[in-house]
Scaffold this motif. Structure first.
Motif, short mmCIF file in Angstrom:
data_model
loop_
_atom_site.label_atom_id
_atom_site.label_comp_id
_atom_site.label_asym_id
_atom_site.label_seq_id
_atom_site.Cartn_x
_atom_site.Cartn_y
_atom_site.Cartn_z
N SER A 90 30.96 13.71 14.38
CA SER A 90 30.50 12.43 14.91
C SER A 90 31.34 12.02 16.11
N LEU A 91 30.79 11.07 16.89
CA LEU A 91 31.48 10.51 18.04
C LEU A 91 31.29 9.00 17.99
N PHE A 145 36.64 4.89 25.96
CA PHE A 145 37.03 6.13 25.29
C PHE A 145 36.07 6.41 24.13
N THR A 146 36.23 7.58 23.53
CA THR A 146 35.38 7.97 22.41
C THR A 146 36.21 8.72 21.37
N TRP A 147 36.08 8.28 20.12
CA TRP A 147 36.71 9.02 19.02
C TRP A 147 35.81 10.18 18.63
N ALA A 196 40.99 13.26 14.12
CA ALA A 196 40.15 12.67 15.16
C ALA A 196 40.89 12.66 16.50
N ILE A 197 40.13 12.84 17.58
CA ILE A 197 40.68 12.89 18.93
C ILE A 197 40.11 11.73 19.73
N ARG A 215 24.47 1.99 19.98
CA ARG A 215 25.24 1.98 21.22
C ARG A 215 26.60 2.66 21.07
N SER A 216 27.12 2.72 19.85
CA SER A 216 28.49 3.20 19.68
C SER A 216 28.64 4.47 18.87
N LEU A 217 27.54 5.06 18.37
CA LEU A 217 27.68 6.17 17.43
C LEU A 217 26.71 7.31 17.71
N ILE A 218 27.26 8.52 17.72
CA ILE A 218 26.49 9.77 17.76
C ILE A 218 26.90 10.59 16.55
N ILE A 219 25.94 11.17 15.84
CA ILE A 219 26.28 12.05 14.72
C ILE A 219 25.59 13.40 14.88
#
Length: 243
Positions: free
Chosen positions: A154-155, A161-163, A171-172, A195-199
């Motif tokens: 996930s991102l 920035f992005t976790w 996590a990076i 808007r804040s999450l990609i899986i």
């Protein structure tokens, strides 16, 4: 006549040039047009042959591949190849189409070939998406690392920035907006839920609804679930076709 992408190989190792020539020959739209064993010869041949793409080694005697490419006034597209991931950030700073780690497998080169095919067939030349089996370059404030896309779960956006959560390591916090990741990640399996999450859909193990307005998504390889709200849940139900 179909698409023809003219490729020139530059590598100081003869065996590596042979390997690259064979990989190029496995794709009908790629055309090997010549090879050079160093920067000096390459500069002359680039002027003579005017290639569409340079398949360029990084570490060579004299000028490095990075220095050679940076010196060109009207450079073609470039794919760098190296046994070391160290130079990847510099390569992408020069707008490299891809960065190959040696030894290059036919499957990995096929991903590069597809990226080149899309690049030369898109009228507006948008950001070139990775293929599902690619590695992605993730740069934090402390290091740069290549992550195999199948291990990225996930991102999550965090301002500019992005976790990035990968199943093989902690996590990076990447120095890139989530929208930039969305442009280059293959979809599917990577889906932006809000808007804040990609899986990564291929890592979804189960979805537990908490209420009408939220749920927990358990991703294979991660110990903690991802909390999502109503908008993200609706999008997930849509793409996974679940109630």
């Amino acid at each position: 006549m179909g698409l023809r992408i003219r490729v020139m190989v530059v590598d100081d190792v003869a065996v590596q040039r042979m390997v690259m020539r064979r990989l190029i020959g496995q794709h009908s739209f790629l055309e090997w047009i010549g090879e050079a064993d160093g920067a000096e010869k390459a500069l002359v041949m680039i002027d003579e042959l005017n290639p569409d793409v340079l398949l360029l080694d990084v570490q060579m005697p004299g000028l490095t591949g990075l220095e050679l490419f940076a010196s060109l006034k009207n450079p073609p597209k470039v794919v760098f190849a190296s046994a070391w991931p160290t130079y990847a950030v510099d390569a992408f700073t020069l707008d490299a189409v891809d960065y190959l780690l040696k030894p290059v497998s036919p499957e990995r080169f096929a991903s590069t070939a597809k990226r080149l095919e899309r690049l030369f067939t898109e009228d507006e030349n948008p950001a070139v998406r990775h293929e599902p089996m690619d590695r992605i370059c993730v740069r934090s404030t402390e290091r740069t690392i290549f992550l195999p896309l199948p291990t990225v779960a996930s991102l999550k956006a965090d301002g500019d920035f992005t976790w990035v959560r990968d199943v093989q390591q902690p996590a990076i916090l990447a120095c890139r907006r989530i929208g930039e990741f969305e442009e280059i990640l293959p979809s599917p399996p990577f889906i932006r839920l809000d808007r804040s999450l990609i899986i990564n859909l291929e890592r979804v193990a189960k979805v537990e609804r908490l209420s009408r307005n939220g749920a927990q998504v358990w991703l294979r390889g991660l110990e903690e679930p991802v909390e999502i709200g109503r908008t993200a849940l609706a999008r997930l139900q849509e793409v996974m076709k679940v109630p």
